[in-house]
Write an enzyme that holds these catalytic residues in place. Structure first.
Site, PDB file in Angstrom:
ATOM      1  N   SER A 113      -3.631  -4.444  -0.574  1.00  0.00           N
ATOM      2  CA  SER A 113      -2.224  -4.262  -0.928  1.00  0.00           C
ATOM      3  C   SER A 113      -1.281  -5.168  -0.142  1.00  0.00           C
ATOM      4  CB  SER A 113      -1.877  -2.790  -0.757  1.00  0.00           C
ATOM      5  OG  SER A 113      -0.588  -2.550  -1.209  1.00  0.00           O
ATOM      6  N   HIS A 114      -0.405  -4.545   0.652  1.00  0.00           N
ATOM      7  CA  HIS A 114       0.647  -5.283   1.353  1.00  0.00           C
ATOM      8  C   HIS A 114       0.160  -5.883   2.669  1.00  0.00           C
ATOM      9  CE1 HIS A 114       0.336  -1.135   2.471  1.00  0.00           C
ATOM     10  NE2 HIS A 114       0.837  -1.436   3.648  1.00  0.00           N
ATOM     11  N   ASP A 277       4.310  -6.588  -4.166  1.00  0.00           N
ATOM     12  CA  ASP A 277       3.408  -6.782  -3.021  1.00  0.00           C
ATOM     13  C   ASP A 277       2.097  -7.457  -3.418  1.00  0.00           C
ATOM     14  OD1 ASP A 277       2.283  -4.656  -4.409  1.00  0.00           O
ATOM     15  OD2 ASP A 277       1.548  -3.673  -2.586  1.00  0.00           O
ATOM     16  N   ASP A 279      -0.882  -6.536  -4.315  1.00  0.00           N
ATOM     17  CA  ASP A 279      -1.609  -6.106  -5.510  1.00  0.00           C
ATOM     18  C   ASP A 279      -0.676  -5.683  -6.638  1.00  0.00           C
ATOM     19  OD1 ASP A 279      -0.837  -3.887  -4.000  1.00  0.00           O
ATOM     20  OD2 ASP A 279      -2.471  -2.648  -4.763  1.00  0.00           O
ATOM     21  N   ASP A 281       1.732  -3.418  -6.986  1.00  0.00           N
ATOM     22  CA  ASP A 281       2.144  -2.046  -7.319  1.00  0.00           C
ATOM     23  C   ASP A 281       3.438  -1.620  -6.637  1.00  0.00           C
ATOM     24  OD1 ASP A 281       1.024  -1.856  -4.829  1.00  0.00           O
ATOM     25  OD2 ASP A 281      -0.367  -0.221  -5.320  1.00  0.00           O
ATOM     26  N   ARG A 282       3.908  -2.393  -5.640  1.00  0.00           N
ATOM     27  CA  ARG A 282       5.170  -2.029  -4.985  1.00  0.00           C
ATOM     28  C   ARG A 282       6.322  -2.839  -5.552  1.00  0.00           C
ATOM     29  NH1 ARG A 282       4.407  -0.883   1.401  1.00  0.00           N
ATOM     30  NH2 ARG A 282       2.545   0.410   1.199  1.00  0.00           N
ATOM     31  N   LYS A 376       1.236   3.254  -8.939  1.00  0.00           N
ATOM     32  CA  LYS A 376       2.610   2.776  -8.906  1.00  0.00           C
ATOM     33  C   LYS A 376       2.632   1.376  -9.489  1.00  0.00           C
ATOM     34  CE  LYS A 376       2.355   1.688  -3.928  1.00  0.00           C
ATOM     35  NZ  LYS A 376       1.212   2.430  -3.361  1.00  0.00           N
TER      36      LYS A 376
HETATM   37  C1  VG1 Z   1       1.439   3.329   2.911  1.00  0.00           C
HETATM   38  C2  VG1 Z   1       2.674   4.007   2.351  1.00  0.00           C
HETATM   39  C3  VG1 Z   1       2.279   4.940   1.224  1.00  0.00           C
HETATM   40  C4  VG1 Z   1       1.513   4.143   0.155  1.00  0.00           C
HETATM   41  C5  VG1 Z   1       0.328   3.444   0.783  1.00  0.00           C
HETATM   42  C6  VG1 Z   1      -0.397   2.527  -0.201  1.00  0.00           C
HETATM   43  O1  VG1 Z   1       0.569   4.283   3.457  1.00  0.00           O
HETATM   44  O2  VG1 Z   1       3.367   4.709   3.355  1.00  0.00           O
HETATM   45  O3  VG1 Z   1       3.423   5.551   0.705  1.00  0.00           O
HETATM   46  O4  VG1 Z   1       1.062   4.996  -0.867  1.00  0.00           O
HETATM   47  O5  VG1 Z   1       0.767   2.629   1.876  1.00  0.00           O
HETATM   48  O6  VG1 Z   1       0.440   1.534  -0.608  1.00  0.00           O
HETATM   49  P1  VG1 Z   1       0.495   4.598   5.030  1.00  0.00           P
HETATM   50  O7  VG1 Z   1      -0.600   5.594   5.197  1.00  0.00           O
HETATM   51  O8  VG1 Z   1       0.264   3.302   5.735  1.00  0.00           O
HETATM   52  O9  VG1 Z   1       1.849   5.149   5.397  1.00  0.00           O
HETATM   53  V1  VG1 Z   1      -0.199   0.037  -1.114  1.00  0.00           V
HETATM   54  O10 VG1 Z   1       1.012  -0.773  -1.727  1.00  0.00           O
HETATM   55  O11 VG1 Z   1      -1.769   0.284  -1.078  1.00  0.00           O
HETATM   56  O12 VG1 Z   1      -0.419  -0.049  -2.542  1.00  0.00           O
HETATM   57 CO    CO Z   2       0.186  -2.274  -3.069  1.00  0.00          CO
END
Ligand code: VG1
Ligand code: CO
Length: 543
Positions: A113-114, A277, A279, A281-282, A376
């Site tokens: 992801s991010h 982001d 992947d 989804d954000r 998302k």
């Molecule tokens: C973070 C965010 C959470 C989100 C998760 C995956 O988790 O706070 O709200 O669902 O990332 O996002 P954490 O445990 O680090 O607070 V990502 O964009 O995988 O898609």
């Molecule tokens: Co993501």
């Protein structure tokens, strides 16, 4: 035509976090590491012989190598077909879309992801179930349990499959179907939004800037915003996906998407800005010199959903993660629909959407989505905003000011303390836990604690219980401070402090959130003993 049975030993650290298993690339590159986890997924889900799997990732470093391995393991484990995105690419929402549209048994998504990518960056893998959503906790826990007792995995011995052309290939009797990663997703978007209205808006002089952050959404944004909606070519920046995201941190917030922020806060700024982001989804939503918090964004989408064709008949309910502000709750109350409060992570929304209890979901962490998929969805949120802007013909700031005037403003900010030593971070959480009872009723400045607890969630659909989801300090006036540790990092610990205060007075709505929340910020530092325990009192990222 040989299926190899390869002996292996368990690793003890393959516990999926908030969103799948995330580790540094060198960890994933250890012999058998990826294979052990994939076999543990297959052993857990027990797909019927000949089942179809969806497979793709965000294109980061190690994506293609992992995909080739997973294809050979899927063939050896009895899958009949794998739908794989061309060049191994599928954004997370596109993967969810493909799983649902073609009713595949499930899907494997490769992404961290991010988190940054590259040879020393992060890699990740997660399993999504038949509904297109992240596997619920009982499945991720079973995968972890299997990973601790694994003794062998199956892999078909073959050379790599060419994934750069659309087509079907045979891999030991299993069909590898290479699909266009964008088309199905773009078609779904076209079915939800008024593309004609958005096209008119974009041709009327309304200027947008979308930052793909060198990540997976570049090709999706080009196809949808430029090709189908007529935005100018330069409306999309950083649109070519790079394996290391150009060395950046593909996280769409005010800190890491600073190039975009400078443009939207600069001279001659566009009317609308957005980023997604790694992947896809954000999303982050900006107006001309204006930032929309993700919590407010969810509330605005909910309040205006009827303006959008896909939601014109109304929304059934809203769900938000616990740390997300209660702005959406106010909209739900006004609409007379339920609002659910779930733990952090998209996997908790799936049951509610499947049961038809909610239509829109959101998290403060720049995540917004609906029941069109079970993840998302960054570009979806951008299109939702553009559709609303096209109908209302107001600026982003005007929409927010009017929203706050109607519902009041839930002033909100999250302070992240990244890279804290794990012991110190655990010490902070332990200290808070030990004092939950003592905090109750205590006064801090103008705030008095009403309840202090550790959030626990009982799923209204399957009654599963998830506890230990974050410390909440709820004040009598509705303000609150939440503390929790991140479950997505790969280095040390990240402590997140979520701050929220309700401001009904329109005259105060222009205030900067950090100013409006100053007293709560001081209280958060005081009650957590953060400075003493970690040596830190300045966040690394403020959103
Ligand atoms: C973070 C965010 C959470 C989100 C998760 C995956 O988790 O706070 O709200 O669902 O990332 O996002 P954490 O445990 O680090 O607070 V990502 O964009 O995988 O898609
Ligand atoms: Co993501």
């Amino acid at each position: 035509m040989t299926i190899l049975t390869i002996p292996t030993q368990p690793f003890n650290d393959q516990k999926p976090g908030t969103s799948g298993l995330r580790k540094k690339v060198p960890v994933f590159k250890q012999a058998h590491y990826l294979e052990n986890f994939v076999q543990s997924i297959f052993d857990t889900i027990a797909a019927p012989q000949g089942a179809t799997l969806t497979l793709g990732g965000d294109g980061r470093y190690y994506n293609l190598e992992a995909i080739q391995t997973i294809l050979k393991m899927a063939a050896a484990n009895g899958f009949g077909r794998v739908l794989v995105g061309r060049c191994g690419i599928l954004s997370t929402p596109a993967a969810s879309c493909v799983i649902r549209k073609y009713q595949t048994f499930g899907g494997i998504i490769l992404s961290a992801s991010h988190n940054p990518g590259g040879p020393d960056g992060d890699f990740g893998i997660k399993y999504n179930t038949q509904n297109g959503g992240p596997a619920p906790e009982k499945i991720t826990e079973a995968i972890f349990a299997n990973s601790k007792k694994i003794s062998q995995y199956l892999e078909y011995q073959a050379s790599d499959i060419a994934l750069d052309e659309i087509g079907e290939f045979d891999l030991g009797g299993m069909v590898v179907q290479v699909i266009d990663p964008v088309t199905d997703y773009a078609d779904l978007m076209a079915s939800l939004f008024d593309f004609n209205a958005i096209r008119d808006l974009l041709s009327s002089g309304f200027r947008i800037k979308f930052d793909a952050m060198h990540a997976v959404n570049g090709p999706y944004a080009k196809e949808i915003l430029v090709k189908r909606l007529g935005a100018t070519e330069n409306s999309v920046m950083n649109a070519v996906p790079l394996k290391d995201f150009g060395g950046g941190h593909p996280d769409p917030n005010l800190t890491y998407a600073h190039d975009l922020v400078e443009i939207l806060y600069g001279d001659n700024a566009p009317d609308f800005g957005a980023a997604s982001d790694g992947d896809g989804d954000r999303n982050m939503i900006l107006g001309n010199h204006f930032f929309v918090t993700p919590s407010d964004s969810l509330a605005v989408l909910a309040a205006n959903a009827k303006l959008v064709p896909g939601y014109a008949s109304g929304i059934a309910g809203i769900a938000r993660s616990m740390p997300t502000s209660a702005a959406a709750d106010r909209v739900a109350a006004a609409l007379g629909i339920p609002c659910f409060e779930t733990p952090t992570g998209w996997k908790f929304f799936g049951n509610l959407m499947d049961a038809g209890k909610v239509t829109l979901c959101g998290e403060e962490s720049f995540g917004t989505g609906s029941n069109h998929v079970r993840e998302k969805d960054g570009l979806w949120a951008v299109l939702f905003w553009l559709n609303i802007l096209a109908v209302k013909k107001q600026s982003v700031q005007e929409i927010l000011m009017a929203h706050w005037a109607q519902y009041g403003r839930n002033v909100y900010s999250r302070h992240d303390y990244e890279g804290i030593a794990s012991d110190a971070a655990n010490g902070v959480m332990q200290h808070l836990h030990e004092n939950l009872g003592a905090f109750s009723g205590q006064a801090f400045g103008r705030y008095t604690v009403k309840v202090a607890d550790d959030f626990s969630y009982t799923d209204p659909v399957d009654s599963s219980v998830s506890s230990g989801q974050g410390v909440r300090i709820l004040f009598t006036d509705g303000s609150r401070i939440v503390f929790r540790l991140s479950g997505t990092g790969t280095e040390g610990a990240t402590l997140r402090i979520y701050l929220e205060a309700f401001e009904p007075d329109t005259k105060q709505h222009h205030l900067d959130a950090q100013v409006a929340l100053a007293e709560l910020i001081t209280i958060a530092l005081q009650i957590s003993q953060l400075k003493d325990r970690t040596g830190r009192d300045t966040p690394t990222v403020i959103t």
